[in-house]
Write an enzyme that holds these catalytic residues in place. Structure first.
Site, short mmCIF file in Angstrom:
data_model
loop_
_atom_site.label_atom_id
_atom_site.label_comp_id
_atom_site.label_asym_id
_atom_site.label_seq_id
_atom_site.Cartn_x
_atom_site.Cartn_y
_atom_site.Cartn_z
N ASP A 1 -6.75 3.36 1.09
CA ASP A 1 -7.28 3.27 2.41
C ASP A 1 -8.17 4.31 2.83
OD1 ASP A 1 -6.29 0.44 1.94
OD2 ASP A 1 -4.68 1.10 3.30
N ASN B 1 -10.55 -14.65 0.19
CA ASN B 1 -11.38 -13.73 0.16
C ASN B 1 -12.48 -13.82 -0.99
OD1 ASN B 1 -11.90 -11.61 2.62
ND2 ASN B 1 -9.94 -11.70 2.23
N ASN C 1 -13.17 -2.07 -1.27
CA ASN C 1 -11.94 -2.86 -0.97
C ASN C 1 -12.11 -3.43 0.47
OD1 ASN C 1 -8.98 -3.29 -1.26
ND2 ASN C 1 -8.96 -1.63 0.31
N GLY D 1 -6.50 -15.79 -2.50
CA GLY D 1 -7.69 -15.76 -2.76
C GLY D 1 -8.81 -16.28 -1.79
N HIS E 1 -9.94 -4.29 3.81
CA HIS E 1 -8.43 -3.92 4.27
C HIS E 1 -8.84 -4.87 5.78
CE1 HIS E 1 -4.70 -2.10 5.14
NE2 HIS E 1 -5.17 -1.87 6.37
N ASP F 1 -11.62 5.61 -2.89
CA ASP F 1 -11.52 6.89 -3.58
C ASP F 1 -10.19 7.18 -3.83
OD1 ASP F 1 -10.33 7.55 -1.12
OD2 ASP F 1 -11.48 8.85 -0.41
N GLY G 1 -7.58 8.30 -2.61
CA GLY G 1 -6.47 8.02 -1.66
C GLY G 1 -6.19 6.66 -1.34
N ARG H 1 3.90 1.57 -16.97
CA ARG H 1 2.65 1.44 -15.93
C ARG H 1 1.40 1.88 -16.54
NH1 ARG H 1 3.13 -1.65 -11.52
NH2 ARG H 1 1.57 -1.15 -10.15
C1 GAR Z 1 -6.53 -10.08 2.96
O1 GAR Z 1 -6.18 -10.27 4.09
C2 GAR Z 1 -6.83 -8.76 2.42
O2 GAR Z 1 -7.56 -8.09 3.56
C3 GAR Z 1 -5.60 -8.10 2.17
O3 GAR Z 1 -4.97 -9.08 1.64
C4 GAR Z 1 -5.35 -10.43 1.98
C5 GAR Z 1 -5.64 -11.08 0.91
O4 GAR Z 1 -5.85 -12.47 1.33
N1 GAR Z 1 -5.91 -6.74 1.75
C6 GAR Z 1 -4.73 -5.73 1.98
O5 GAR Z 1 -3.96 -5.84 2.64
C7 GAR Z 1 -5.16 -4.37 0.97
N2 GAR Z 1 -4.53 -3.35 1.76
P1 GAR Z 1 -6.54 -13.40 0.12
O6 GAR Z 1 -5.84 -13.54 -1.19
O7 GAR Z 1 -6.60 -14.85 0.90
O8 GAR Z 1 -7.88 -13.04 -0.16
#
Ligand code: GAR
Length: 209
Positions: free
Chosen positions: A151, A14, A108, A12, A110, A147, A149, A66
């Protein structure tokens, strides 16, 4: 105020950047109304609690299949009634119905410059492992709308980060977070909340103000 729900899976950091941005006023017009995690007991839920934001663990293992997990997720979102959903390290595939219901309202983050090192199998540390294995000299992060797909949704923001010769996946991950992710995601949310995103030929652009 724009109502934002943040979906998380782990550490977490971010989410923390978002909570800090709302607290210090750099993310404007925004109220974080809930944090949803697919894993119980993660640091992200502790961060939410410390910030006084309601946290919810909705775990696939707690449901018969699911479909039932997806329904629980959709029900919680309906209850929280978000204007914007932010996937901040949410490492599960989201239901198609969620994408339909919140079209152009799911962001999102990435940890690469899409379309490099994205799609099936590229998440978390695996993205940085792929980047180092290929010998890329530049990587970065991308914020995009979601969307159907993987990423593949419309790109909103990107920021480049240098790769160093002595990087390990973890060292590179940290640099990408510090220099790109924690900057881009708050900026994207602020732009959305302030109505500063223009859609031009199906592509989002931030209007600087
Ligand atoms: C982050 O680096 C984020 O960009 C990535 O997971 C990490 C989560 O870190 N997301 C992906 O790879 C999505 N495809 P966090 O929990 O410390 O924010």
């Amino acid at each position: 105020m724009v109502r934002v729900v943040v979906c998380v899976s782990g550490g977490g950091t971010n989410l923390q950047a978002i909570l800090d941005g709302v607290a210090d006023g750099s993310i404007r017009q925004t109220q974080i109304v809930g944090v949803i995690s697919n894993n119980p007991g993660v640091m992200a839920l502790t961060r939410a609690e410390k910030a006084g934001v309601p946290g919810y663990a909705i775990c696939p293992a707690d449901y018969a299949d699911r479909e039932a997990f997806h329904q629980a997720l959709l029900d919680k979102l309906a209850e929280l009634s978000p204007d914007l959903i932010v996937l901040a390290g949410f490492l599960v595939r989201i239901p198609e119905e969620m994408i339909r219901r919140y079209e152009r309202r799911i962001l999102n983050i990435h940890p690469s410059l899409i379309p490099s090192y994205c799609g099936v199998g590229y998440y978390g540390l695996k993205v940085h492992e792929g980047c180092l294995a290929r010998g890329s000299k530049i990587t970065g992060a991308t914020v995009h709308f979601v969307d159907a797909g993987m990423d593949s949704g419309p790109i909103l923001l990107q920021k480049a980060v240098e790769v160093h010769p002595d990087d390990t996946p973890k060292i590179l991950q940290r640099r990408v977070m510090e220099e790109a992710e924690w900057v881009l995601l708050p900026k994207a949310i602020d732009a959305f909340a302030c109505g500063n995103i223009d859609w031009i030929d199906g592509k989002p652009w931030i209007r600087e103000n």
